[in-house]
Design an enzyme around this catalytic site. Sequence first.
Site, PDB file in Angstrom:
ATOM      1  N   ASP A  41       0.743  -0.887   0.420  1.00 12.77           N
ATOM      2  CA  ASP A  41      -0.236   0.254   0.155  1.00 12.77           C
ATOM      3  C   ASP A  41       0.966   0.874   0.497  1.00 12.77           C
ATOM      4  O   ASP A  41       1.768   0.725   0.476  1.00 12.77           O
ATOM      5  CB  ASP A  41      -0.805   0.180   0.982  1.00 12.77           C
ATOM      6  CG  ASP A  41      -2.443  -0.691   1.156  1.00 12.77           C
ATOM      7  OD1 ASP A  41      -2.757  -1.283  -0.159  1.00 12.77           O
ATOM      8  OD2 ASP A  41      -2.343  -1.468   1.751  1.00 12.77           O
ATOM      9  N   LYS A  63      -3.497   3.144  -2.881  1.00 10.34           N
ATOM     10  CA  LYS A  63      -4.848   4.025  -3.610  1.00 10.34           C
ATOM     11  C   LYS A  63      -4.716   5.050  -2.791  1.00 10.34           C
ATOM     12  O   LYS A  63      -4.125   5.341  -1.564  1.00 10.34           O
ATOM     13  CB  LYS A  63      -5.998   2.953  -2.956  1.00 10.34           C
ATOM     14  CG  LYS A  63      -6.695   1.633  -3.090  1.00 10.34           C
ATOM     15  CD  LYS A  63      -7.518   1.084  -1.898  1.00 10.34           C
ATOM     16  CE  LYS A  63      -7.768  -0.121  -2.171  1.00 10.34           C
ATOM     17  NZ  LYS A  63      -8.416  -1.095  -0.719  1.00 10.34           N
ATOM     18  N   MET A 174      -8.564   9.167   8.150  1.00  9.69           N
ATOM     19  CA  MET A 174      -9.661   9.523   6.272  1.00  9.69           C
ATOM     20  C   MET A 174     -10.643  10.683   6.604  1.00  9.69           C
ATOM     21  O   MET A 174     -11.675  11.042   6.268  1.00  9.69           O
ATOM     22  CB  MET A 174     -10.104   8.987   6.236  1.00  9.69           C
ATOM     23  CG  MET A 174      -9.245   7.389   6.108  1.00  9.69           C
ATOM     24  SD  MET A 174     -10.286   5.976   5.153  1.00  9.69           S
ATOM     25  CE  MET A 174     -10.741   5.372   6.512  1.00  9.69           C
TER      26      MET A 174
HETATM   27  C1  LIG Z   1      -7.201   3.808   4.307  1.00  9.74           C
HETATM   28  S1  LIG Z   1      -6.853   4.113   6.149  1.00  9.74           S
HETATM   29  C2  LIG Z   1      -5.722   3.246   7.342  1.00  9.74           C
HETATM   30  C3  LIG Z   1      -5.388   2.719   8.683  1.00  9.74           C
HETATM   31  C4  LIG Z   1      -4.648   1.831   8.917  1.00  9.74           C
HETATM   32  N1  LIG Z   1      -4.690   0.487   8.732  1.00  9.74           N
HETATM   33  C5  LIG Z   1      -3.603   2.317  10.283  1.00  9.74           C
HETATM   34  O1  LIG Z   1      -4.030   0.948  11.372  1.00  9.74           O
HETATM   35  O2  LIG Z   1      -2.563   3.475  10.329  1.00  9.74           O
HETATM   36  C6  LIG Z   1      -5.448   5.293   5.857  1.00  9.74           C
HETATM   37  C7  LIG Z   1      -5.433   6.724   6.564  1.00  9.74           C
HETATM   38  O3  LIG Z   1      -4.831   6.307   8.236  1.00  9.74           O
HETATM   39  C8  LIG Z   1      -4.476   7.296   8.595  1.00  9.74           C
HETATM   40  N2  LIG Z   1      -2.675   7.658   8.130  1.00  9.74           N
HETATM   41  C9  LIG Z   1      -1.901   6.336   7.988  1.00  9.74           C
HETATM   42  N3  LIG Z   1      -0.820   6.450   8.089  1.00  9.74           N
HETATM   43  C10 LIG Z   1      -0.986   7.758   8.246  1.00  9.74           C
HETATM   44  C11 LIG Z   1       0.762   9.161   8.325  1.00  9.74           C
HETATM   45  N4  LIG Z   1       1.926   8.708   7.950  1.00  9.74           N
HETATM   46  N5  LIG Z   1       0.153  10.179   9.046  1.00  9.74           N
HETATM   47  C12 LIG Z   1      -0.904  10.529   8.878  1.00  9.74           C
HETATM   48  N6  LIG Z   1      -2.061   9.873   8.691  1.00  9.74           N
HETATM   49  C13 LIG Z   1      -2.066   8.549   8.304  1.00  9.74           C
HETATM   50  C14 LIG Z   1      -4.855   8.992   7.662  1.00  9.74           C
HETATM   51  O4  LIG Z   1      -5.505   9.130   8.330  1.00  9.74           O
HETATM   52  C15 LIG Z   1      -5.436   7.948   6.687  1.00  9.74           C
HETATM   53  O5  LIG Z   1      -6.239   8.189   5.166  1.00  9.74           O
END
Ligand SMILES: C[S@@+](CC[C@H](N)C(=O)[O-])C[C@H]1O[C@@H](n2cnc3c(N)ncnc32)[C@H](O)[C@@H]1O
Length: 263
Positions: A41, A63, A174
């Site tokens: 991802d 994505k 998100m």
């Molecule tokens: C589809 S969700 C997946 C979350 C993931 N499974 C987790 O446990 O972190 C994606 C969202 O996670 C957050 N996110 C993930 N990595 C991030 C990062 N390095 N910095 C800021 N937000 C992050 C954001 O809100 C992003 O839109």
Amino acid sequence: MADAATAPGRVTLVGGGPGSEELLTVGAVEALITADVVLYDRLAPHTRLASLAPDAVLIDVGKTPGHHPVSQTGIEELIVEHALAGSDVVRLKGGDVYVFGRGSEEVLACHRAGIPVTVISGVSSAIAVPAAAGIPLTHRGVSRMFTVVSGHAPLSDDELLHLAGLGSTIVVLMGVNTLPHFSAGLLRQGMSPEMPVAVIERGFSPDQRTTIADLGSIVSVAIRSGVSSPAVLVVGEVVRLAHTGDLTAAEMMARAGRLSVLG
Ligand SMILES: C[S@@+](CC[C@H](N)C(=O)[O-])C[C@H]1O[C@@H](n2cnc3c(N)ncnc32)[C@H](O)[C@@H]1O
């Protein structure tokens, strides 16, 4: 597809953490070393995959919001196809596999195809990104619980009423696009306009940035600052505990009035 003589391989769903290799677990590293195929991802740590998974074919299935070059169904088909061909497949996901990660859909796809599948949990951005900005989600006497919600779609009035009444920390993933709806909804449901809010963008990258304002002004501050995804939002009194350099978030907010952008 494999011919009848090919034994199926196996699939390991790996939570890769929020982007820093330091937050890959030992289990994740071990799974990558032996992988034949890695489907990864956008928000998983992938810049050095060629050395972390030296024998693997690397497939980018990342994505971005509104742009899915490989659909979720397409990802599941690729996982199954490679495993049925006998490969050791690692599905490397951002954060934790099961936190808004569609991990269970991929596990079910493997079950339906009769492929053995293992899940290795990862460090979720919901916890690690606020920590990287110096924000604890709980603190004795301030907040004794936290709720993690998806801001992918606007929350209902009932959900907003519930959240506003909890009196504890709210973490939103998100949530950048729905921030105006979310903050207006919390205010409408009785949350104080003075409640501090932090938006932490691009956690663990060199351009990580934290924007802090109160609930009454966070939308205008976020627009002025050009806040964008990916970001984690934190709503709650714990935001006042954030430390940046020598200053706490509360001191920064007091100095800057209703706006504080912290490096
Ligand atoms: C589809 S969700 C997946 C979350 C993931 N499974 C987790 O446990 O972190 C994606 C969202 O996670 C957050 N996110 C993930 N990595 C991030 C990062 N390095 N910095 C800021 N937000 C992050 C954001 O809100 C992003 O839109």
